[in-house]
Scaffold this motif. Sequence first.
Motif, PDB file in Angstrom:
ATOM      1  N   ASP A   1      -3.405   6.784   8.746  1.00  0.00           N
ATOM      2  CA  ASP A   1      -2.522   6.818   7.586  1.00  0.00           C
ATOM      3  C   ASP A   1      -2.981   5.827   6.513  1.00  0.00           C
ATOM      4  N   ILE A   2      -3.285   4.604   6.916  1.00  0.00           N
ATOM      5  CA  ILE A   2      -3.716   3.578   5.957  1.00  0.00           C
ATOM      6  C   ILE A   2      -5.082   3.922   5.374  1.00  0.00           C
ATOM      7  N   PHE A   3      -5.960   4.478   6.195  1.00  0.00           N
ATOM      8  CA  PHE A   3      -7.280   4.888   5.688  1.00  0.00           C
ATOM      9  C   PHE A   3      -7.142   5.923   4.571  1.00  0.00           C
ATOM     10  N   GLU A   4      -6.283   6.937   4.795  1.00  0.00           N
ATOM     11  CA  GLU A   4      -6.092   7.971   3.768  1.00  0.00           C
ATOM     12  C   GLU A   4      -5.511   7.365   2.496  1.00  0.00           C
TER      13      GLU A   4
ATOM     14  N   LEU B   1     -17.551   4.551   2.944  1.00  0.00           N
ATOM     15  CA  LEU B   1     -17.572   3.190   2.405  1.00  0.00           C
ATOM     16  C   LEU B   1     -16.348   2.395   2.844  1.00  0.00           C
ATOM     17  N   ILE B   2     -15.249   3.096   3.107  1.00  0.00           N
ATOM     18  CA  ILE B   2     -14.024   2.413   3.538  1.00  0.00           C
ATOM     19  C   ILE B   2     -13.979   2.267   5.056  1.00  0.00           C
ATOM     20  N   LEU B   3     -14.319   3.337   5.759  1.00  0.00           N
ATOM     21  CA  LEU B   3     -14.256   3.313   7.223  1.00  0.00           C
ATOM     22  C   LEU B   3     -15.556   2.738   7.781  1.00  0.00           C
TER      23      LEU B   3
ATOM     24  N   ALA C   1      -5.800  14.937  -0.242  1.00  0.00           N
ATOM     25  CA  ALA C   1      -5.558  14.445   1.113  1.00  0.00           C
ATOM     26  C   ALA C   1      -6.860  14.145   1.826  1.00  0.00           C
ATOM     27  N   MET C   2      -6.738  13.271   2.811  1.00  0.00           N
ATOM     28  CA  MET C   2      -7.821  12.997   3.763  1.00  0.00           C
ATOM     29  C   MET C   2      -7.140  12.797   5.114  1.00  0.00           C
TER      30      MET C   2
ATOM     31  N   ILE D   1       0.836  -1.200   0.000  1.00  0.00           N
ATOM     32  CA  ILE D   1       0.000   0.000   0.000  1.00  0.00           C
ATOM     33  C   ILE D   1       0.873   1.253   0.000  1.00  0.00           C
ATOM     34  N   ASN D   2       1.935   1.258   0.826  1.00  0.00           N
ATOM     35  CA  ASN D   2       2.823   2.418   0.894  1.00  0.00           C
ATOM     36  C   ASN D   2       3.534   2.657  -0.432  1.00  0.00           C
ATOM     37  N   ALA D   3       3.958   1.572  -1.086  1.00  0.00           N
ATOM     38  CA  ALA D   3       4.664   1.707  -2.365  1.00  0.00           C
ATOM     39  C   ALA D   3       3.740   2.262  -3.446  1.00  0.00           C
ATOM     40  N   GLU D   4       2.518   1.740  -3.505  1.00  0.00           N
ATOM     41  CA  GLU D   4       1.562   2.216  -4.504  1.00  0.00           C
ATOM     42  C   GLU D   4       1.178   3.678  -4.247  1.00  0.00           C
TER      43      GLU D   4
END
Length: 402
Positions: A385-388, A373-375, A72-73, A17-20
Motif C-alpha cells: 500500500d505504501i509503495f503504491e 527506483l522506489i522498491l 494504480a500500482m 502519506i495517506n492524507a496526501e
Amino acid sequence: LNPEASIFCTKTLRSRINAEFSHLQTILKTELNRHKWLCCTADVWSSRHRSFMGVTVHWIDSHLERKSAILAMKRFQGSHTSERVTEWLVNILKTYSIQDSVSSIVTDNGSNFVKAFKDYGLEEIMRPGEEEVELVVQVAEAIKTISGRCLVQPVATRWNSTYDAVDCLLTLKDFIDKICEAAEVQKFQSIELEFLEEYKTALKPVAFGEDCQEKTKPGFASIIASHLKNGISKRFGTILSLDTVNAQREVLSALLLPCVKFRWVPEKSREGLKTYFIQQVKDYANRHHLLTTETCSERSSWDDCFEGDNANMEANSSSASSIELECIKYLQDSSTKVASLEAYPVLKAMFMRYNSALPSSAPAERLFSYGGLILRPNRCRLSDDIFEKLLLLKLDSKKLKF
C-alpha cells in the motif's frame, strides 16, 4: 544539522502519506471526470518476488494537449488469469468512476490481458506481444535465482541466435531440473537434452561461419528492406489498403491530424476517401448532437419563424451543409498545427475521440522503471500500500501540479 529538530515517527509519516494520497486521488478523479474519452495502458511487473499491476491513463484536454497520470500500482497476487485481470482492472477504473469513459487500453501482454479487455467490452485492443507473460516471468525468476544468470533469447532478425540460445541453455544443464521444479514447468527428458547436444554440435560450424560473414560484409540491405516491407504490410495492411471497415479508427485518426490529413493517401483514392470522411463527420455530429457555430446561429434566428417538423428538417439540412463546409475548409487549411482545429469544433471533438489512444504501452513500462527506483533492496520491506502511494505521489503530483 539542527540538533533541536525532532524527527517525526513512522506513524506520523504514514498518516501524512495517506492524507496526501487521498488529496491526490480527489484531484485526479475530478480531472478525469471532466473528459469524455480516455485511454489506459496496463501491464504486470514483478520485482522482489512480488507482482504488481500498473495502470496509466491518458487524455486530450480542451487545449488539444495530451495529458497523462498514474491510476494504480496494485499488488497482484496469484495467477494472472483473464478473469482476475478483468476484476482488478474494473475495480481500478471504478475507483475513479471512469469505467464508462475508457475507450481503449494498450498493452504488450499476452492472451490473458487480451481476453480480459474483450470481456470488459472495450472497442479496441492494441497488443504487440503474443506470449503469456506469467510463465515467462516464473521461468526467468527461477533461472536467475538458481543459476545466477539469464538465458539468451532467440530473435528472428539474427539467424544464429537460436544456436546461441541452445548453447547458453546447455551451460545450465546441471541446474535444469531444479529450475523446472521452481518454475513449476515440465522437466526436460533425457532424449530432449541429447537432441539439443547434437543440434549444437551440428550447427556450430554454421553459426561460426555466419558470425564471420556478418563481420566481413557490410550487411544485407535488400533482404532487410524486403522483410521490413513485408512486416509493415502484415502489421498495417488494413490501414494502408484504406480498409474503412476493419481500420476505421486508424484511418479517421490519421485524417483528423492536421500534419497528416490526406498526405499518405494515394491520389486515386483521395476523392472516395474524402466523401467517406465527410459522411463520417456528419454521422458523428448527429450521434453526439454537435452543431457548428454557423448552424447554431442560423437555428436561433429561424426558431421564431418555423415550428414543428418543417423546422427540424430545415435545421438538419442546414447542419449537414455547415458540417460539410467545415470539412472542406479543414482540408484546404494549410496549417499543420493541432491548434488549428480550434476553428473546427466538430472536427476538434472527433480528434479528441479518435486520437486519445496511444500507439504503445511504453508509459506502463516507464512506470515500472520508476517503481524500481522506489522498491530498492534497502526498502524491500515497504508494504504494498505504501509503495503504491509513494509511487503515485512522486509521479502524479508533478503532472497535476498540486
